[in-house]
Design an enzyme around this catalytic site. Structure first.
Site, PDB file in Angstrom:
ATOM      1  N   ASP A   4      -2.084  -1.595  -4.223  1.00  0.00           N
ATOM      2  CA  ASP A   4      -2.607  -0.437  -4.950  1.00  0.00           C
ATOM      3  C   ASP A   4      -1.592   0.008  -6.010  1.00  0.00           C
ATOM      4  O   ASP A   4      -1.647   1.117  -6.512  1.00  0.00           O
ATOM      5  CB  ASP A   4      -2.989   0.716  -4.017  1.00  0.00           C
ATOM      6  CG  ASP A   4      -1.842   1.187  -3.127  1.00  0.00           C
ATOM      7  OD1 ASP A   4      -0.686   0.752  -3.346  1.00  0.00           O
ATOM      8  OD2 ASP A   4      -2.095   2.000  -2.214  1.00  0.00           O
ATOM      9  N   LEU A  14       0.854  -1.198   0.000  1.00  0.00           N
ATOM     10  CA  LEU A  14       0.000   0.000   0.000  1.00  0.00           C
ATOM     11  C   LEU A  14       0.882   1.238   0.000  1.00  0.00           C
ATOM     12  O   LEU A  14       1.839   1.312   0.770  1.00  0.00           O
ATOM     13  CB  LEU A  14      -0.894   0.046   1.249  1.00  0.00           C
ATOM     14  CG  LEU A  14      -2.053  -0.943   1.364  1.00  0.00           C
ATOM     15  CD1 LEU A  14      -2.746  -0.765   2.714  1.00  0.00           C
ATOM     16  CD2 LEU A  14      -3.057  -0.734   0.245  1.00  0.00           C
ATOM     17  N   HIS A  15       0.559   2.210  -0.849  1.00  0.00           N
ATOM     18  CA  HIS A  15       1.318   3.462  -0.806  1.00  0.00           C
ATOM     19  C   HIS A  15       0.516   4.672  -1.296  1.00  0.00           C
ATOM     20  O   HIS A  15       0.912   5.798  -1.044  1.00  0.00           O
ATOM     21  CB  HIS A  15       2.595   3.342  -1.634  1.00  0.00           C
ATOM     22  CG  HIS A  15       2.352   3.332  -3.113  1.00  0.00           C
ATOM     23  ND1 HIS A  15       1.905   2.217  -3.789  1.00  0.00           N
ATOM     24  CD2 HIS A  15       2.490   4.309  -4.060  1.00  0.00           C
ATOM     25  CE1 HIS A  15       1.789   2.490  -5.065  1.00  0.00           C
ATOM     26  NE2 HIS A  15       2.125   3.752  -5.265  1.00  0.00           N
ATOM     27  N   ARG A  16      -0.610   4.455  -1.956  1.00  0.00           N
ATOM     28  CA  ARG A  16      -1.319   5.592  -2.547  1.00  0.00           C
ATOM     29  C   ARG A  16      -2.078   6.396  -1.480  1.00  0.00           C
ATOM     30  O   ARG A  16      -2.664   5.830  -0.563  1.00  0.00           O
ATOM     31  CB  ARG A  16      -2.281   5.110  -3.641  1.00  0.00           C
ATOM     32  CG  ARG A  16      -1.542   4.522  -4.827  1.00  0.00           C
ATOM     33  CD  ARG A  16      -2.436   4.257  -6.010  1.00  0.00           C
ATOM     34  NE  ARG A  16      -1.669   3.590  -7.061  1.00  0.00           N
ATOM     35  CZ  ARG A  16      -0.941   4.226  -7.978  1.00  0.00           C
ATOM     36  NH1 ARG A  16      -0.900   5.550  -7.968  1.00  0.00           N
ATOM     37  NH2 ARG A  16      -0.272   3.556  -8.884  1.00  0.00           N
ATOM     38  N   PRO A  17      -2.096   7.734  -1.627  1.00  0.00           N
ATOM     39  CA  PRO A  17      -2.760   8.595  -0.643  1.00  0.00           C
ATOM     40  C   PRO A  17      -4.204   8.192  -0.360  1.00  0.00           C
ATOM     41  O   PRO A  17      -4.666   8.285   0.778  1.00  0.00           O
ATOM     42  CB  PRO A  17      -2.683   9.980  -1.294  1.00  0.00           C
ATOM     43  CG  PRO A  17      -1.450   9.929  -2.140  1.00  0.00           C
ATOM     44  CD  PRO A  17      -1.401   8.517  -2.667  1.00  0.00           C
TER      45      PRO A  17
END
Length: 371
Positions: free
Chosen positions: A284, A210-213
């Site tokens: 993501d 997971l990394h997306r805002p």
């Protein structure tokens, strides 16, 4: 001689350019009049990109590192443009080749066109339709000034046709990221992750990234998403490669569980070993959906859109969305053994870079003016 300057700005870019460099070297051995210069913009600093990273993937050390990382989107774009302009003036090229959709891709394309240098975009034409993503802006701007478009799918071809690009400039060649994956399948490295002192069992764990805002910026939403993942994965471990500092933040806000295992970021060869042997991947990321499709591993994408729809229509990927409540039916289907089987995506065969170099030699041999 056809002189190509190849741009890479972030770790995924290097996976994409590695097979192209190899194909150029082979073409030279076979007598073709072609050469390259590799420019690393330094957009992202990655401690995993050591000498061993370049050696493992067969990438030579860059001829130049612009060291243009850090700062805001605007500052980074400006730094790359200023430094690449100097680089290109000092080392003129017939063509600059950019890959993917990072800031470096857009910034170097703009500089090249202003210096009347041809631009080739590898992985052109992909679109998410989501203008809140910086990558989508980078794709659109780059493709608006590109001379030749090398594409990964028929969907990308159609996107370019709709934008008015003539057929002669669209080159459907496949996916260089898959070239790199297939050429390294026998070289993948077991990261030797132990759970309660025992190694992971094949197909009996999940991989999470997971990394997306949209997924990580709101604490309560992130907690709910993580709880939905834990609730839906039965008794299986969930392996989450994450930066130690981020792992600490997650634990501080109460995201912790006996089956949730934070591990440090993995190298390319280690991460794909983990993916290949997983029951499924929850992510993501865009690129991972391509790799899971080729490896036949179920993938659940926590996004509301994707620039790689072929991984859904033909592959093993499903677009779950960013609402935590969406996860349950997908995980239920997976745990019941009812996940769809993917199919082979055309031209994702490990030979894309060969087609790119062959096509470049053909295009730029037709005219001394390189048009």
């Amino acid at each position: 001689m056809l002189k190509i300057t190849i741009i890479a700005g972030a770790r995924p870019n290097f996976m994409k350019i590695a097979p192209i460099i190899k194909a150029i070297k082979i073409a030279r051995i076979e007598g073709e009049d072609i050469d390259f210069r590799l420019v690393h913009t330094g957009q992202h600093y990655d401690k995993k990109m050591s000498g061993s990273f370049f050696e493992q993937l067969g990438i030579p050390e860059p001829h130049a590192n612009l060291e243009a990382g850090g700062g805001s989107q605007a500052e980074q774009t400006a730094n790359i443009m200023v430094r690449f302009e100097k680089e290109l003036l000092e080392n003129p090229a017939d063509v600059i080749l950019v890959v993917g959709d990072v800031t470096s891709t857009m910034a170097c394309s703009i500089v090249a066109k202003k210096l009347n240098t041809q631009v080739v975009h590898v992985e052109a034409g992909i679109r998410s339709g989501d203008l809140t993503m910086p990558e989508e802006i980078n794709r659109m701007v780059t493709d608006s000034i590109t001379d030749h478009f090398f594409t990964t799918s028929e969907i990308a071809n159609e996107n370019l046709r709709k934008a008015g690009i003539e057929e002669s400039r669209i080159h459907y060649v496949g996916n260089t990221m898959i070239d790199t994956l297939l050429s390294n399948m026998e070289n993948l490295i077991d990261p030797e992750i132990l759970i309660d002192g025992k190694p992971l069992e094949d197909s009996k764990y999940f991989v999470l990234t997971l990394h997306r805002p949209a997924n990580v910026d709101e604490e309560e939403k992130l907690k709910a998403m993580m709880q939905a993942i834990i609730d839906g994965t039965g008794e299986l471990p969930v392996i989450f490669p994450v930066h130690p500092r981020t792992a600490k933040i997650l634990k501080n806000i109460g995201i912790d569980h006996d089956r949730l295992h934070y591990v440090e970021p993995l190298s390319y060869l280690e991460f794909n070993y983990l993916v290949r042997n997983a029951k499924a991947v929850v992510t993501d990321s865009g690129g991972i959906t391509e790799e899971t499709t080729v490896m036949g591993v179920p993938c659940l994408t926590l996004r509301d859109n994707t620039e790689r729809p072929e991984t859904i229509t033909m592959g093993t990927n499903e677009l779950v969305g960013t609402r935590p409540g969406n996860l349950k039916p997908y995980l239920d289907k997976l745990m019941a053994g009812e996940w769809k089987k993917g199919e082979v995506i055309p031209l994702w065969d490990g030979k894309t870079a060969e087609r790119i170099v062959e096509r470049l030699l053909y295009i730029y041999s037709k005219s001394e003016a390189y048009v």
